[in-house]
Design a protein around this motif. Structure first.
Motif, short mmCIF file in Angstrom:
data_model
loop_
_atom_site.label_atom_id
_atom_site.label_comp_id
_atom_site.label_asym_id
_atom_site.label_seq_id
_atom_site.Cartn_x
_atom_site.Cartn_y
_atom_site.Cartn_z
N GLY A 5 -9.63 0.07 -0.48
CA GLY A 5 -8.78 1.21 -1.07
C GLY A 5 -7.38 0.96 -0.89
O GLY A 5 -6.39 1.52 -0.94
N GLY A 6 -6.71 -0.57 -0.49
CA GLY A 6 -5.58 -1.01 -0.36
C GLY A 6 -5.18 -0.70 1.04
O GLY A 6 -3.85 -0.60 1.22
N THR A 7 -5.82 -0.41 2.18
CA THR A 7 -5.53 -0.04 3.42
C THR A 7 -4.89 -1.20 4.23
O THR A 7 -5.62 -2.53 3.88
CB THR A 7 -6.63 0.56 4.30
OG1 THR A 7 -7.69 -0.34 4.36
CG2 THR A 7 -6.98 1.86 3.63
N ILE A 8 -3.98 -1.43 4.93
CA ILE A 8 -3.41 -2.70 5.59
C ILE A 8 -3.64 -2.32 7.09
O ILE A 8 -3.01 -1.57 7.68
CB ILE A 8 -2.10 -2.74 5.28
CG1 ILE A 8 -1.90 -3.09 3.51
CG2 ILE A 8 -1.53 -4.22 5.99
CD1 ILE A 8 -0.51 -3.20 3.39
N PRO A 9 -4.66 -2.88 7.57
CA PRO A 9 -4.98 -2.41 9.36
C PRO A 9 -3.89 -3.14 9.96
O PRO A 9 -3.49 -4.44 9.65
CB PRO A 9 -6.11 -2.99 9.37
CG PRO A 9 -6.44 -4.06 8.32
CD PRO A 9 -5.72 -3.74 7.01
N LYS A 10 -3.71 -2.71 11.03
CA LYS A 10 -2.65 -3.37 12.13
C LYS A 10 -3.59 -4.01 13.14
O LYS A 10 -4.93 -4.03 13.14
CB LYS A 10 -1.74 -2.49 12.77
CG LYS A 10 -0.87 -1.70 11.56
CD LYS A 10 -0.04 -0.84 12.39
CE LYS A 10 0.75 -0.11 11.37
NZ LYS A 10 2.08 1.10 11.94
N ARG A 11 -2.96 -5.00 13.84
CA ARG A 11 -3.58 -5.77 14.74
C ARG A 11 -4.11 -4.88 16.03
O ARG A 11 -5.54 -5.23 16.39
CB ARG A 11 -2.48 -6.66 15.43
CG ARG A 11 -3.09 -8.00 16.30
CD ARG A 11 -2.13 -8.59 17.32
NE ARG A 11 -2.79 -9.72 18.01
CZ ARG A 11 -3.37 -9.55 19.15
NH1 ARG A 11 -3.06 -8.60 19.63
NH2 ARG A 11 -3.57 -10.66 19.82
#
Length: 296
Positions: A5-11
């Motif tokens: 769904g176009g999510t950008i997870p962070k570290r």
């Protein structure tokens, strides 16, 4: 799975690092040490006592602990060094005039100072809330701030006037290093007291045994004297060869008449009923008289 769904997870969402160490709130820690009993965890109330390690207790909590030292009681290890009521000292505290106690505003509509303390230093006026180091004297139990004892150097208590030494100063709720030093000082003091008691006990036994030995030696060296019918001319040779006459001792239970004593005067002898003047003849003795009114 996920990341759609176009999510950008962070570290930090993907990589789990070490857990952060939970820090204890300093205000809560200070309040637990300076406002609550170290044994019962109840609020401090007079009379307040302190041990040789500088911990604060309610006196009734210490008495209950001494009466019942079962393992079921909480915080038993904190008071394990308290053997009796003499191991604690009742503190002579100075009340804080700004302390309101239960009279403070309980509505929560004003600022409440969490660092306000019940007691203060009588010399410099610092509040006993944990931000300043406080000490008490083992001689009289008076409590002062370390600043007062450092700036106003004296060998007499500022409050009651009793003399004290540097060894009598105990830091209240000190650091870990200070408590370890107090632990060593306490063990040394108790060892000295125990050794002093043993020496006193040994001296007492020696003083008791010496009179018994002296009595036995005097009895063995003394000359036996017969109280029956020995003549007064018996003598015993001394160390230089001279003879000393030994007077016969009267037998136990024999009675000596005062009238036969040569050293007493006649006036002294007339006081007693055995004197001739006290004796009456038959003519001088009156007949028996009754006081009954029916006898004629």
């Amino acid at each position: 799975m996920g990341c759609d769904g176009g999510t950008i997870p962070k570290r930090h969402e993907l990589v789990k690092g070490p857990k952060k160490v939970e820090k204890v709130d300093k205000n809560a820690e200070l309040a637990a040490k300076w406002k609550y009993c170290a044994l019962s965890q109840e609020k401090l109330r007079r009379p307040i006592v302190a041990c040789e390690l500088g911990r604060l207790y309610n006196k009734d909590a210490v008495i209950e602990y001494l009466l019942d030292k079962s393992a079921e009681r909480p915080n038993v290890e904190i008071a394990a060094h308290i053997r009796g009521i003499k191991d604690v000292k009742e503190l002579n505290l100075t009340d804080n005039p700004a302390w309101e106690g239960d009279r403070r505003n309980a509505k929560g509509d004003c600022y409440e100072d969490m660092h306000r303390a019940m007691f203060i230093c009588p010399v410099v006026g610092l509040e006993m809330n944990g931000k300043h180091k406080f000490c008490y004297l083992q001689t009289c139990g008076c409590v002062f701030s370390e600043r007062a004892l450092r700036e106003v150097k004296t060998e007499i208590c500022h409050k009651c006037g009793d003399p004290f030494r540097d060894e009598d100063i105990v830091v209240l709720n000190g650091s870990k290093e200070e408590q370890e030093q107090l632990q060593k000082t306490m063990e040394e003091r108790r060892a000295k007291a125990k050794a002093g008691k043993k020496s006193k006990k040994n001296k007492g036994l020696e003083t008791v045994s010496k009179p018994v030995e002296s009595e036995a030696s005097s009895e063995s060296t003394s000359t036996p004297v017969n109280g029956g019918g020995s003549s007064s001319g018996d003598s015993a040779p001394g160390p230089s060869g001279s003879s000393k006459t030994v007077k016969p001792v009267a037998a136990v239970g024999s009675k000596r008449s005062i009238q036969n004593m040569e050293g007493k005067s006649e006036a002294y002898k007339s006081i007693f009923t055995t004197h001739s003047s006290a004796k009456r003849s038959k003519d001088q003795i009156s007949n028996w008289v009754t006081h009954t009114p029916y006898h004629f």
